[in-house]
Design a protein around this motif. Structure first.
Motif, PDB file in Angstrom:
ATOM      1  N   ILE A 134       0.828  -1.208   0.000  1.00 27.38           N
ATOM      2  CA  ILE A 134       0.000   0.000   0.000  1.00 27.38           C
ATOM      3  C   ILE A 134       0.863   1.260   0.000  1.00 27.38           C
ATOM      4  CG2 ILE A 134      -0.181   0.217   2.514  1.00 27.38           C
ATOM      5  CD1 ILE A 134      -3.093   0.977   2.157  1.00 27.38           C
ATOM      6  N   LEU A 135       2.090   1.133   0.486  1.00 24.36           N
ATOM      7  CA  LEU A 135       2.951   2.299   0.664  1.00 24.36           C
ATOM      8  C   LEU A 135       3.499   2.845  -0.650  1.00 24.36           C
ATOM      9  CD1 LEU A 135       4.270   4.043   2.908  1.00 24.36           C
ATOM     10  CD2 LEU A 135       6.212   2.488   2.838  1.00 24.36           C
ATOM     11  N   ASN A 136       3.740   1.955  -1.625  1.00 25.11           N
ATOM     12  CA  ASN A 136       4.467   2.366  -2.831  1.00 25.11           C
ATOM     13  C   ASN A 136       3.780   3.500  -3.584  1.00 25.11           C
ATOM     14  OD1 ASN A 136       6.520   0.470  -2.440  1.00 25.11           O
ATOM     15  ND2 ASN A 136       5.363  -1.136  -3.473  1.00 25.11           N
ATOM     16  N   THR A 137       2.454   3.421  -3.718  1.00 26.15           N
ATOM     17  CA  THR A 137       1.756   4.456  -4.473  1.00 26.15           C
ATOM     18  C   THR A 137       1.712   5.787  -3.727  1.00 26.15           C
ATOM     19  OG1 THR A 137      -0.312   3.591  -3.556  1.00 26.15           O
ATOM     20  CG2 THR A 137       0.293   2.852  -5.757  1.00 26.15           C
ATOM     21  N   ALA A 138       2.005   5.770  -2.432  1.00 23.49           N
ATOM     22  CA  ALA A 138       1.923   7.004  -1.636  1.00 23.49           C
ATOM     23  C   ALA A 138       3.269   7.707  -1.482  1.00 23.49           C
ATOM     24  CB  ALA A 138       1.360   6.691  -0.250  1.00 23.49           C
ATOM     25  N   LEU A 139       4.354   7.086  -1.922  1.00 21.33           N
ATOM     26  CA  LEU A 139       5.681   7.661  -1.677  1.00 21.33           C
ATOM     27  C   LEU A 139       5.846   9.071  -2.261  1.00 21.33           C
ATOM     28  CD1 LEU A 139       8.071   4.587  -2.084  1.00 21.33           C
ATOM     29  CD2 LEU A 139       7.388   5.759   0.017  1.00 21.33           C
ATOM     30  N   PRO A 140       5.393   9.350  -3.496  1.00 24.04           N
ATOM     31  CA  PRO A 140       5.553  10.723  -4.004  1.00 24.04           C
ATOM     32  C   PRO A 140       4.821  11.756  -3.143  1.00 24.04           C
ATOM     33  CG  PRO A 140       5.095   9.204  -5.801  1.00 24.04           C
ATOM     34  CD  PRO A 140       4.884   8.431  -4.534  1.00 24.04           C
ATOM     35  N   ALA A 141       3.595  11.444  -2.722  1.00 23.03           N
ATOM     36  CA  ALA A 141       2.841  12.389  -1.879  1.00 23.03           C
ATOM     37  C   ALA A 141       3.507  12.563  -0.526  1.00 23.03           C
ATOM     38  CB  ALA A 141       1.400  11.895  -1.703  1.00 23.03           C
ATOM     39  N   MET A 142       4.055  11.488   0.026  1.00 19.53           N
ATOM     40  CA  MET A 142       4.752  11.578   1.300  1.00 19.53           C
ATOM     41  C   MET A 142       5.996  12.440   1.160  1.00 19.53           C
ATOM     42  SD  MET A 142       4.309   7.571   2.342  1.00 19.53           S
ATOM     43  CE  MET A 142       5.297   7.649   3.837  1.00 19.53           C
ATOM     44  N   ALA A 143       6.709  12.266   0.061  1.00 16.50           N
ATOM     45  CA  ALA A 143       7.922  13.061  -0.162  1.00 16.50           C
ATOM     46  C   ALA A 143       7.588  14.549  -0.250  1.00 16.50           C
ATOM     47  CB  ALA A 143       8.618  12.591  -1.441  1.00 16.50           C
ATOM     48  N   MET A 144       6.519  14.874  -0.932  1.00 16.24           N
ATOM     49  CA  MET A 144       6.116  16.279  -1.065  1.00 16.24           C
ATOM     50  C   MET A 144       5.754  16.873   0.294  1.00 16.24           C
ATOM     51  SD  MET A 144       3.076  17.864  -3.472  1.00 16.24           S
ATOM     52  CE  MET A 144       3.852  17.126  -4.915  1.00 16.24           C
ATOM     53  N   ASP A 145       5.022  16.111   1.091  1.00 15.59           N
ATOM     54  CA  ASP A 145       4.585  16.605   2.391  1.00 15.59           C
ATOM     55  C   ASP A 145       5.758  16.759   3.356  1.00 15.59           C
ATOM     56  OD1 ASP A 145       2.370  17.334   4.181  1.00 15.59           O
ATOM     57  OD2 ASP A 145       2.950  15.533   5.287  1.00 15.59           O
ATOM     58  N   LEU A 146       6.721  15.853   3.266  1.00 14.29           N
ATOM     59  CA  LEU A 146       7.891  15.913   4.154  1.00 14.29           C
ATOM     60  C   LEU A 146       9.021  16.758   3.579  1.00 14.29           C
ATOM     61  CD1 LEU A 146       8.042  12.131   5.208  1.00 14.29           C
ATOM     62  CD2 LEU A 146       7.124  14.047   6.534  1.00 14.29           C
ATOM     63  N   GLN A 147       8.772  17.350   2.382  1.00 14.53           N
ATOM     64  CA  GLN A 147       9.758  18.200   1.708  1.00 14.53           C
ATOM     65  C   GLN A 147      11.067  17.448   1.476  1.00 14.53           C
ATOM     66  OE1 GLN A 147      10.034  21.758   4.132  1.00 14.53           O
ATOM     67  NE2 GLN A 147       8.093  22.564   3.363  1.00 14.53           N
ATOM     68  N   GLU A 148      10.920  16.264   0.906  1.00 12.52           N
ATOM     69  CA  GLU A 148      12.055  15.415   0.587  1.00 12.52           C
ATOM     70  C   GLU A 148      12.054  15.089  -0.902  1.00 12.52           C
ATOM     71  OE1 GLU A 148      14.537  14.328   2.340  1.00 12.52           O
ATOM     72  OE2 GLU A 148      13.960  14.869   4.389  1.00 12.52           O
ATOM     73  N   ASP A 149      13.226  14.674  -1.394  1.00 16.65           N
ATOM     74  CA  ASP A 149      13.344  14.187  -2.762  1.00 16.65           C
ATOM     75  C   ASP A 149      12.645  12.826  -2.849  1.00 16.65           C
ATOM     76  OD1 ASP A 149      14.083  13.189  -5.227  1.00 16.65           O
ATOM     77  OD2 ASP A 149      16.191  13.744  -5.052  1.00 16.65           O
ATOM     78  N   PRO A 150      11.733  12.623  -3.802  1.00 15.30           N
ATOM     79  CA  PRO A 150      11.065  11.315  -3.917  1.00 15.30           C
ATOM     80  C   PRO A 150      12.030  10.147  -4.053  1.00 15.30           C
ATOM     81  CG  PRO A 150       9.952  12.946  -5.276  1.00 15.30           C
ATOM     82  CD  PRO A 150      11.203  13.601  -4.758  1.00 15.30           C
ATOM     83  N   LEU A 151      13.202  10.389  -4.636  1.00 15.48           N
ATOM     84  CA  LEU A 151      14.176   9.317  -4.814  1.00 15.48           C
ATOM     85  C   LEU A 151      14.802   8.879  -3.496  1.00 15.48           C
ATOM     86  CD1 LEU A 151      15.979  10.507  -8.074  1.00 15.48           C
ATOM     87  CD2 LEU A 151      14.102   8.876  -7.830  1.00 15.48           C
ATOM     88  N   ARG A 152      14.690   9.718  -2.463  1.00 12.66           N
ATOM     89  CA  ARG A 152      15.231   9.348  -1.150  1.00 12.66           C
ATOM     90  C   ARG A 152      14.237   8.557  -0.315  1.00 12.66           C
ATOM     91  NH1 ARG A 152      17.249  13.851   2.488  1.00 12.66           N
ATOM     92  NH2 ARG A 152      17.956  12.014   3.613  1.00 12.66           N
TER      93      ARG A 152
END
Length: 465
Positions: A32-50
């Motif tokens: 379930i987590l994989n599809t949410a990683l880009p949104a999580m990265a944006m919210d945490l102000q992180e690079d999605p690749l990290r």
């Protein structure tokens, strides 16, 4: 080990549900987590690749702790260990939802992984010890079902929650289920415990755990993380060296983590190796199918998610048939023929993509779900059914390790093949790349039939009821 545990009828009905729901929580969380990683990265102000560290932290924690699950259950009791596993998983989910930084999220995922590593191995160990062998196939078929459904609904549910709520709900939905799981675990989980204090093989645990971490990292690096091949090879060789060192040491000490004597049981040896290779197709499907439907066939995420429903329905529909089929035809015939059929269906699914009407594709997915479900049930059962109660703990732990590895291997192999066939310089025909990948994955799956041919005709039928 204590005398066989006697279950009252109500507990006998509730216990498989308890283990199955814990299994579902674990497998759902893994996808379930994989599809949410880009949104999580944006919210945490992180690079999605990290953000890959969020996945790796959980995966490595599970790989490290699974080998100790049997000893922990024997030492502290199945009820306490299973209760602690659900509690840790639930607490880790809460910490994940409250995380404000990437570091906090990764730490929370480690806590979640501590619980996730113990839930299924301990639950399956209790099932093996308290249910008679005559009911073992039926109960294992029921428990295996969530493991097929979780990875199928995970990506769709994750995308829906991110789009209409927030990524925090991916973890918050675990809380009510986890609280109920703790209550039912304390009430219904049998208090099995080893009365003899077996010393823990600490050095063996370090060697084996390090091997699992290195090999798992290598497989993920080959697949989703896209590591350089030289680094992948170094990790694989280092992991293989640790694994060889473990088995050489295990052969000369009295109480190893996993005794080589387990492989004196032929059905266990064949089942373990068959699980490792036959799961290539089943392990790759939750990864390949959504990509095929969305990238090559232009399905929307919602359409791709709905197209996966027949696969789950097929898995459910075959559940009542598993025990009669295995009793009628025997494990050897069923596993050999079903493995060949599974590989053929995977190949057929790839070659027919983009050609057959949608209705035919849905029927094909339904049949594939049936075959895949029967395969997992038969493999898991034949691996454990011939073990004595004294061997059950170690054998179940090793099976859990192999399942974890095979899932990584299936995704890594599929990802590597897909990237290899999808050459942008040659035009980048994505549909052809998917078709060739399905053919290769299906062919590799079929090769596992040669392993199951090594089973005795009466394997699984000779177990005492």
């Amino acid at each position: 080990m204590q005398a066989p545990f006697s279950l009252d009828p109500h507990t006998a009905r509730v216990l498989p549900w308890l283990v199955a729901i814990a299994f579902f929580m674990q497998t759902l969380d893994g996808t379930i987590l994989n599809t949410a990683l880009p949104a999580m990265a944006m919210d945490l102000q992180e690079d999605p690749l990290r953000m890959q560290g969020v996945v790796i932290a959980y995966m490595l924690t599970v790989a490290l702790l699974i080998p100790a699950s049997g000893w922990l259950a024997d030492r502290f009791g199945a009820r306490r260990t299973f209760f602690a596993a659900i509690a840790l998983f639930t607490l880790g989910s809460l910490f994940c939802a409250l995380s404000q930084t990437l570091g906090q999220l990764i730490s929370s995922r480690i806590v979640q992984g501590l619980g996730g590593a113990l839930m299924l191995p301990v639950g399956r160990l209790v099932i093996l010890r308290v249910f008679p062998r005559s009911e073992f196939v039926k109960v294992m078929a029921f428990i295996a079902l969530p493991g097929l459904v979780g990875p199928l609904v995970g990506p769709t549910l994750g995308g829906w929650l991110v789009e209409y709520a927030s990524w925090h709900w991916i973890f918050l939905i675990n809380l009510p289920v986890g609280v109920l799981g703790c209550v039912f675990a304390w009430r219904y989980m049998p208090a099995l415990r080893d009365t003899q204090r077996t010393p823990f093989d600490s050095f063996g645990f370090i060697l084996f755990g390090l091997a699992m971490i290195l090999i798992t990292l290598a497989l993920e690096g080959l697949g989703e993380m896209h590591m350089p091949h030289a680094r992948v090879l170094l990790l694989l060789f280092a992991g293989a060296a640790c694994l060889c060192a473990y088995w050489l040491r295990a052969a000369r000490i009295d109480n190893p983590l996993f005794s080589p004597a387990l492989f004196h049981c032929r059905s266990f040896a064949v089942g373990i190796l068959g699980n490792l290779f036959a799961r290539l197709g089943g392990g790759a499907l939750p990864f390949l199918l959504p990509l095929l439907l969305q990238i090559a066939l232009d399905y929307s995420p919602a359409q791709a998610g709905m197209a996966m429903v027949p696969l789950a329905l097929g898995a459910m529909s075959v559940k009542p048939l598993a025990q009669p089929v295995l009793q009628r035809f025997g494990y050897r015939r069923v596993l050999v023929s079903n493995t060949l059929l599974l590989g053929t269906l995977v190949i057929g699914l790839g070659l027919s993509s983009g050609v057959v009407p949608l209705a035919v594709l849905l029927v094909l997915l339904w049949v594939l779900g049936m075959v895949n479900s029967l395969q997992f049930t038969a493999m898991n059962t034949i691996t454990l059914i011939g073990l004595s109660n004294e061997q059950a703990s170690a054998g179940n732990g090793l099976l859990s390790v192999v399942i974890q590895l095979s899932m990584s291997l299936g995704v890594a192999a599929a990802s590597a093949l897909l990237n290899g066939f999808n050459d942008p310089g040659a035009g980048g025909d994505s549909l052809r790349a998917f078709q060739l990948t399905f053919v290769c994955v299906g062919g590799m799956t079929m090769l596992a039939a040669a392993l199951f041919m090594q089973l005795d005709e009466q394997a699984g039928r000779m177990a005492k009821v």
